[in-house]
Design a protein around this motif. Structure first.
Motif, PDB file in Angstrom:
ATOM      1  N   MET A 199      19.529  20.274   4.362  1.00 22.41           N
ATOM      2  CA  MET A 199      19.776  18.997   3.662  1.00 22.41           C
ATOM      3  C   MET A 199      19.744  17.858   4.671  1.00 22.41           C
ATOM      4  SD  MET A 199      20.430  17.673   0.724  1.00 22.41           S
ATOM      5  CE  MET A 199      20.508  15.905   0.467  1.00 22.41           C
ATOM      6  N   GLY A 200      18.988  16.816   4.359  1.00 21.57           N
ATOM      7  CA  GLY A 200      18.880  15.671   5.256  1.00 21.57           C
ATOM      8  C   GLY A 200      20.041  14.708   5.089  1.00 21.57           C
ATOM      9  N   ASP A 201      19.846  13.472   5.579  1.00 20.57           N
ATOM     10  CA  ASP A 201      20.939  12.489   5.547  1.00 20.57           C
ATOM     11  C   ASP A 201      21.042  11.750   4.214  1.00 20.57           C
ATOM     12  OD1 ASP A 201      21.274  13.239   8.140  1.00 20.57           O
ATOM     13  OD2 ASP A 201      20.013  11.625   8.941  1.00 20.57           O
ATOM     14  N   ILE A 202      20.008  11.800   3.434  1.00 18.37           N
ATOM     15  CA  ILE A 202      19.989  11.075   2.160  1.00 18.37           C
ATOM     16  C   ILE A 202      20.345  12.038   1.031  1.00 18.37           C
ATOM     17  CG2 ILE A 202      18.623   9.508   0.731  1.00 18.37           C
ATOM     18  CD1 ILE A 202      18.754   8.634   3.673  1.00 18.37           C
ATOM     19  N   SER A 203      21.196  11.599   0.113  1.00 18.88           N
ATOM     20  CA  SER A 203      21.640  12.519  -0.946  1.00 18.88           C
ATOM     21  C   SER A 203      20.507  12.813  -1.924  1.00 18.88           C
ATOM     22  CB  SER A 203      22.833  11.928  -1.696  1.00 18.88           C
ATOM     23  OG  SER A 203      22.393  10.859  -2.497  1.00 18.88           O
ATOM     24  N   THR A 204      20.616  13.969  -2.561  1.00 15.75           N
ATOM     25  CA  THR A 204      19.616  14.347  -3.570  1.00 15.75           C
ATOM     26  C   THR A 204      19.570  13.321  -4.693  1.00 15.75           C
ATOM     27  OG1 THR A 204      20.017  16.679  -3.081  1.00 15.75           O
ATOM     28  CG2 THR A 204      18.952  16.198  -5.169  1.00 15.75           C
ATOM     29  N   GLU A 205      20.748  12.823  -5.096  1.00 10.84           N
ATOM     30  CA  GLU A 205      20.807  11.847  -6.190  1.00 10.84           C
ATOM     31  C   GLU A 205      20.043  10.578  -5.828  1.00 10.84           C
ATOM     32  OE1 GLU A 205      23.462  13.500  -4.955  1.00 10.84           O
ATOM     33  OE2 GLU A 205      23.571  14.908  -6.631  1.00 10.84           O
ATOM     34  N   GLN A 206      20.246  10.121  -4.587  1.00 12.52           N
ATOM     35  CA  GLN A 206      19.565   8.894  -4.167  1.00 12.52           C
ATOM     36  C   GLN A 206      18.046   9.097  -4.129  1.00 12.52           C
ATOM     37  OE1 GLN A 206      20.971   7.165  -0.486  1.00 12.52           O
ATOM     38  NE2 GLN A 206      19.201   5.778  -0.349  1.00 12.52           N
ATOM     39  N   LEU A 207      17.652  10.241  -3.567  1.00 10.51           N
ATOM     40  CA  LEU A 207      16.211  10.533  -3.525  1.00 10.51           C
ATOM     41  C   LEU A 207      15.641  10.621  -4.940  1.00 10.51           C
ATOM     42  CD1 LEU A 207      15.778  13.226  -0.721  1.00 10.51           C
ATOM     43  CD2 LEU A 207      14.976  10.862  -0.683  1.00 10.51           C
ATOM     44  N   ALA A 208      16.403  11.251  -5.832  1.00 14.13           N
ATOM     45  CA  ALA A 208      15.940  11.400  -7.212  1.00 14.13           C
ATOM     46  C   ALA A 208      15.738  10.035  -7.855  1.00 14.13           C
ATOM     47  CB  ALA A 208      16.937  12.239  -8.013  1.00 14.13           C
ATOM     48  N   GLU A 209      16.678   9.115  -7.617  1.00 12.98           N
ATOM     49  CA  GLU A 209      16.554   7.766  -8.187  1.00 12.98           C
ATOM     50  C   GLU A 209      15.312   7.066  -7.647  1.00 12.98           C
ATOM     51  OE1 GLU A 209      18.135   6.205 -10.665  1.00 12.98           O
ATOM     52  OE2 GLU A 209      19.034   8.189 -10.953  1.00 12.98           O
ATOM     53  N   GLU A 210      15.081   7.228  -6.358  1.00 12.50           N
ATOM     54  CA  GLU A 210      13.922   6.560  -5.762  1.00 12.50           C
ATOM     55  C   GLU A 210      12.609   7.186  -6.246  1.00 12.50           C
ATOM     56  OE1 GLU A 210      14.089   5.242  -1.839  1.00 12.50           O
ATOM     57  OE2 GLU A 210      16.275   5.236  -1.736  1.00 12.50           O
ATOM     58  N   CYS A 211      12.620   8.491  -6.407  1.00 15.02           N
ATOM     59  CA  CYS A 211      11.422   9.151  -6.946  1.00 15.02           C
ATOM     60  C   CYS A 211      11.180   8.706  -8.383  1.00 15.02           C
ATOM     61  CB  CYS A 211      11.576  10.673  -6.891  1.00 15.02           C
ATOM     62  SG  CYS A 211      11.500  11.360  -5.225  1.00 15.02           S
ATOM     63  N   LEU A 212      12.266   8.603  -9.148  1.00 13.93           N
ATOM     64  CA  LEU A 212      12.152   8.158 -10.544  1.00 13.93           C
ATOM     65  C   LEU A 212      11.554   6.755 -10.607  1.00 13.93           C
ATOM     66  CD1 LEU A 212      12.660   8.599 -13.555  1.00 13.93           C
ATOM     67  CD2 LEU A 212      15.004   7.794 -13.214  1.00 13.93           C
ATOM     68  N   ALA A 213      11.968   5.921  -9.675  1.00 10.21           N
ATOM     69  CA  ALA A 213      11.449   4.540  -9.656  1.00 10.21           C
ATOM     70  C   ALA A 213       9.934   4.545  -9.418  1.00 10.21           C
ATOM     71  CB  ALA A 213      12.162   3.731  -8.566  1.00 10.21           C
ATOM     72  N   ILE A 214       9.472   5.434  -8.553  1.00 12.70           N
ATOM     73  CA  ILE A 214       8.024   5.515  -8.270  1.00 12.70           C
ATOM     74  C   ILE A 214       7.277   6.007  -9.508  1.00 12.70           C
ATOM     75  CG2 ILE A 214       6.272   6.743  -6.911  1.00 12.70           C
ATOM     76  CD1 ILE A 214       8.309   6.730  -4.575  1.00 12.70           C
ATOM     77  N   VAL A 215       7.839   7.037 -10.138  1.00 16.51           N
ATOM     78  CA  VAL A 215       7.195   7.582 -11.337  1.00 16.51           C
ATOM     79  C   VAL A 215       7.155   6.514 -12.433  1.00 16.51           C
ATOM     80  CG1 VAL A 215       7.387   9.324 -13.177  1.00 16.51           C
ATOM     81  CG2 VAL A 215       7.842   9.972 -10.797  1.00 16.51           C
ATOM     82  N   ALA A 267       3.849   4.760 -14.243  1.00 13.53           N
ATOM     83  CA  ALA A 267       3.621   5.337 -15.574  1.00 13.53           C
ATOM     84  C   ALA A 267       2.451   4.635 -16.259  1.00 13.53           C
ATOM     85  CB  ALA A 267       4.883   5.219 -16.418  1.00 13.53           C
ATOM     86  N   GLY A 268       1.521   5.407 -16.741  1.00 11.47           N
ATOM     87  CA  GLY A 268       0.365   4.846 -17.442  1.00 11.47           C
ATOM     88  C   GLY A 268      -0.734   4.371 -16.509  1.00 11.47           C
ATOM     89  N   LYS A 269      -0.441   4.353 -15.203  1.00  5.41           N
ATOM     90  CA  LYS A 269      -1.454   3.865 -14.244  1.00  5.41           C
ATOM     91  C   LYS A 269      -1.967   4.986 -13.336  1.00  5.41           C
ATOM     92  CE  LYS A 269       1.550   0.299 -13.505  1.00  5.41           C
ATOM     93  NZ  LYS A 269       2.247  -0.620 -12.629  1.00  5.41           N
ATOM     94  N   LYS A 270      -1.033   5.773 -12.830  1.00  6.44           N
ATOM     95  CA  LYS A 270      -1.433   6.813 -11.886  1.00  6.44           C
ATOM     96  C   LYS A 270      -0.576   8.054 -12.095  1.00  6.44           C
ATOM     97  CE  LYS A 270      -1.685   7.847  -6.981  1.00  6.44           C
ATOM     98  NZ  LYS A 270      -1.074   7.655  -5.683  1.00  6.44           N
ATOM     99  N   LYS A 271      -1.218   9.212 -12.059  1.00  5.81           N
ATOM    100  CA  LYS A 271      -0.471  10.471 -12.154  1.00  5.81           C
ATOM    101  C   LYS A 271       0.177  10.737 -10.798  1.00  5.81           C
ATOM    102  CE  LYS A 271      -2.152  12.025 -16.228  1.00  5.81           C
ATOM    103  NZ  LYS A 271      -1.328  12.289 -17.410  1.00  5.81           N
ATOM    104  N   ILE A 272       1.489  10.808 -10.792  1.00  3.89           N
ATOM    105  CA  ILE A 272       2.202  11.045  -9.534  1.00  3.89           C
ATOM    106  C   ILE A 272       2.438  12.542  -9.349  1.00  3.89           C
ATOM    107  CG2 ILE A 272       4.367  10.646  -8.295  1.00  3.89           C
ATOM    108  CD1 ILE A 272       2.582   8.183  -8.417  1.00  3.89           C
ATOM    109  N   LYS A 273       2.005  13.064  -8.218  1.00  4.42           N
ATOM    110  CA  LYS A 273       2.188  14.482  -7.911  1.00  4.42           C
ATOM    111  C   LYS A 273       3.362  14.654  -6.951  1.00  4.42           C
ATOM    112  CE  LYS A 273      -2.781  15.207  -8.417  1.00  4.42           C
ATOM    113  NZ  LYS A 273      -2.844  15.975  -9.645  1.00  4.42           N
ATOM    114  N   ALA A 274       3.831  15.900  -6.871  1.00  6.06           N
ATOM    115  CA  ALA A 274       4.964  16.166  -5.966  1.00  6.06           C
ATOM    116  C   ALA A 274       4.636  15.701  -4.552  1.00  6.06           C
ATOM    117  CB  ALA A 274       5.279  17.670  -5.975  1.00  6.06           C
ATOM    118  N   GLY A 275       3.410  15.924  -4.122  1.00  2.00           N
ATOM    119  CA  GLY A 275       3.001  15.526  -2.776  1.00  2.00           C
ATOM    120  C   GLY A 275       3.078  14.016  -2.574  1.00  2.00           C
ATOM    121  N   ASP A 276       2.774  13.244  -3.631  1.00  2.00           N
ATOM    122  CA  ASP A 276       2.860  11.773  -3.512  1.00  2.00           C
ATOM    123  C   ASP A 276       4.305  11.354  -3.234  1.00  2.00           C
ATOM    124  OD1 ASP A 276       0.146  11.493  -4.093  1.00  2.00           O
ATOM    125  OD2 ASP A 276       0.538  11.466  -6.261  1.00  2.00           O
ATOM    126  N   LEU A 277       5.237  12.005  -3.931  1.00  2.00           N
ATOM    127  CA  LEU A 277       6.649  11.651  -3.735  1.00  2.00           C
ATOM    128  C   LEU A 277       7.120  12.075  -2.343  1.00  2.00           C
ATOM    129  CD1 LEU A 277       8.040  12.647  -7.259  1.00  2.00           C
ATOM    130  CD2 LEU A 277       7.505  10.357  -6.413  1.00  2.00           C
TER     131      LEU A 277
END
Lengths: 404, 82
Positions: free
Chosen positions: B1-17, B21-31
């Motif tokens: 586990m790194g220094d950033i919490s899973t919840e925080q990373l999840a929120e930031e990933c959600l923001a990217i997705v 949305a509707g413009k680009k398919k986001i893959k796990a690798g992109d995140l």
């Protein structure tokens, strides 16, 4: 049969001595409108010479990214029974051994929640339950998991590992294919259910170079059983083959790809240093010849069927490995390193074989921290699993891989 | 586990997705690449995988498939029939 089922073109496929999928689907068409409309839509496709399926895109069960292949009819008003026709992949047991009770469970679940049609088995190995509606996916999944079943892989994930029957029914098995399949399935549950790769990744386990799962041509990672010592010979049984009139010269000696077999009187001699483990002699004289005692497996990486790009054969990357006392850590470590490098540097929809072709084998080996070896035969077509002890034993000494 | 919490990373990933949305398919690798670019060594691939798992298990995102698997906001597919 449904009274209004007019499918003259499809019925052509019922003629002749072979089994017909049309007859099979017809057999449930009376009680399953989905099956009847499946035939009607297919008949229209045959008439119009085009398909009428739409990709389902985003259907599945909560938490899983694989296991369901979404399909919709492009003509739902004409064929309402197949308006939704999603496929569910069910993770098959190792070696495809079932009890009849287990099969009845699947049949009952699918009769209740789907079309009642299924394939045994799909090309990856799963049981393929054909045709259900979106709202039936969660209930199907619940019913399956309550009985101990799970979904298989689909999409850009690790596909359901599959294997030959291995030591359960075959004396040639050089390792326990079924146990390895089970252990890989359990160890990589996330990779199986949560698509996280650039593209799909298939694993197949064959117990010997006969490769009954065709792993070397069809899987990104082909684990093929092999032995390092000599072929075991029973001279008494060999003499019986001669006494029975079996033409050893024509059917064995002359078919040996490296001409490493000679016969003197009633005795067979094999130059094992030149044997490439093609299995031909063992297959022809199973009572006289058998695989050696120092058994393990080779790992071939990179095979694929021609979808995005052309077909590739797997190449030997790990010439020899053994599972000792059920410890799979060395294998897991190899797989993890390989996936990490491919994941990091591969492009979207690039299979690992294509990736190796693009970056070169040398770069790939460096990336997964493996030393190149002449035993890493590229795309072997005739099972040339050779161990160069005589020439390389000194250099390889202490590396612990591929050498006795 | 790194220094950033899973919840925080999840929120930031959600923001990217959400943003894509509707413009680009986001893959796990992109995140993974986006989080690595933002946090460097403070996060590793396993952290981002855990964040994606969190998004999927909570129902905030779903896996999609069209030319490879992607992570998307829940929606009704355009091709879906009633």
């Amino acid at each position: 049969m449904a009274d209004d089922l007019k499918i003259p073109l499809l019925e052509e496929l019922e003629k002749g001595p072979w089994p017909s999928f049309v007859s099979d689907i017809k057999s449930v068409a009376d009680r399953k409108p989905m099956a009847a409309d499946l035939l009607r839509q297919l008949e229209k496709s045959y008439e119009d010479k085009r398909g009428y399926w739409k990709h389902g895109g985003l259907v599945g069960v909560m938490g899983y990214g694989g296991g369901v292949i979404g399909r919709y009819s492009a003509l739902p008003e004409d064929f309402p029974g197949v308006s939704h026709f999603h496929t569910v992949r069910v993770n098959q047991p190792s070696g495809w051994f079932y009890t009849t009770d287990a099969l009845r469970e699947i049949v009952d679940i699918w009769d209740e929640h789907g079309s009642g049609l299924f394939n045994m088995h799909g090309s990856t190995g799963d049981m393929v339950l054909l045709g259900t509606r979106t709202e039936e996916l969660e209930p199907t999944f619940r019913a399956l998991t309550e009985k101990g079943w799970d979904l298989g892989g689909s999409g850009s994930d690790m596909r359901t590992p599959s294997c030959c029957v291995g030591p359960a029914r075959c004396q040639n098995a050089c390792y326990d294919t079924m146990d390895m399949t089970y252990q890989l399935t359990q160890n990589y549950q996330d990779e199986l259910h949560r698509p996280m790769f650039n593209y799909k990744f298939k694993m197949k386990m064959s117990g010997c170079p006969n490769d009954c799962t065709a792993a070397i041509a069809r899987s990104d990672m082909a684990v093929i059983g092999i032995w390092k010592d000599d072929i075991k010979v029973n001279q008494e049984e060999f003499a019986k083959y001669l006494d029975d009139g079996f033409n050893v010269q024509e059917f064995v000696v002359e078919k040996c790809p490296t001409r490493c077999i000679t016969v003197e009187g009633k005795e067979i001699n094999i130059d094992n240093s030149n044997c490439v483990k093609c299995m031909h002699c063992i297959n022809r004289m199973p009572k006289a010849l058998a695989v050696g005692d120092d058994k393990g497996f080779a790992i071939n990486i990179g095979a694929k069927a021609p979808i995005v790009e052309g077909a590739l054969f797997g190449s030997v990357i790990v010439p020899f490995m053994k599972i000792e006392d059920g410890d799979y850590e060395e294998l897991y470590d190899f797989i993890d390193r390989m996936w990490e490098f491919w994941d990091e540097h591969g492009t979207a929809r690039e299979r690992i074989g294509e990736f190796i072709e693009r970056v070169s084998l040398a770069t790939f080996l460096e990336g997964i921290e493996m030393e190149p070896s002449p035993k890493m035969v590229k795309a072997p077509r005739d099972n040339p699993y050779i161990f160069y002890e005589e020439y390389f034993a000194e250099e390889d000494e202490g590396e612990g891989e591929g050498e006795e | 586990m790194g220094d950033i919490s899973t919840e925080q990373l999840a929120e930031e990933c959600l923001a990217i997705v959400t943003e894509n949305a509707g413009k680009k398919k986001i893959k796990a690798g992109d995140l993974q690449k986006a989080m690595a670019a933002k946090y460097g060594d403070q996060v590793d691939r396993k952290d981002v995988k855990a964040a994606i798992k969190e998004l999927i298990d909570s129902g905030k995102c779903v896996y999609g498939y069209f030319g490879g698997s992607s992570i998307e906001l829940p929606h009704v597919e355009g091709s879906a029939n009633d």
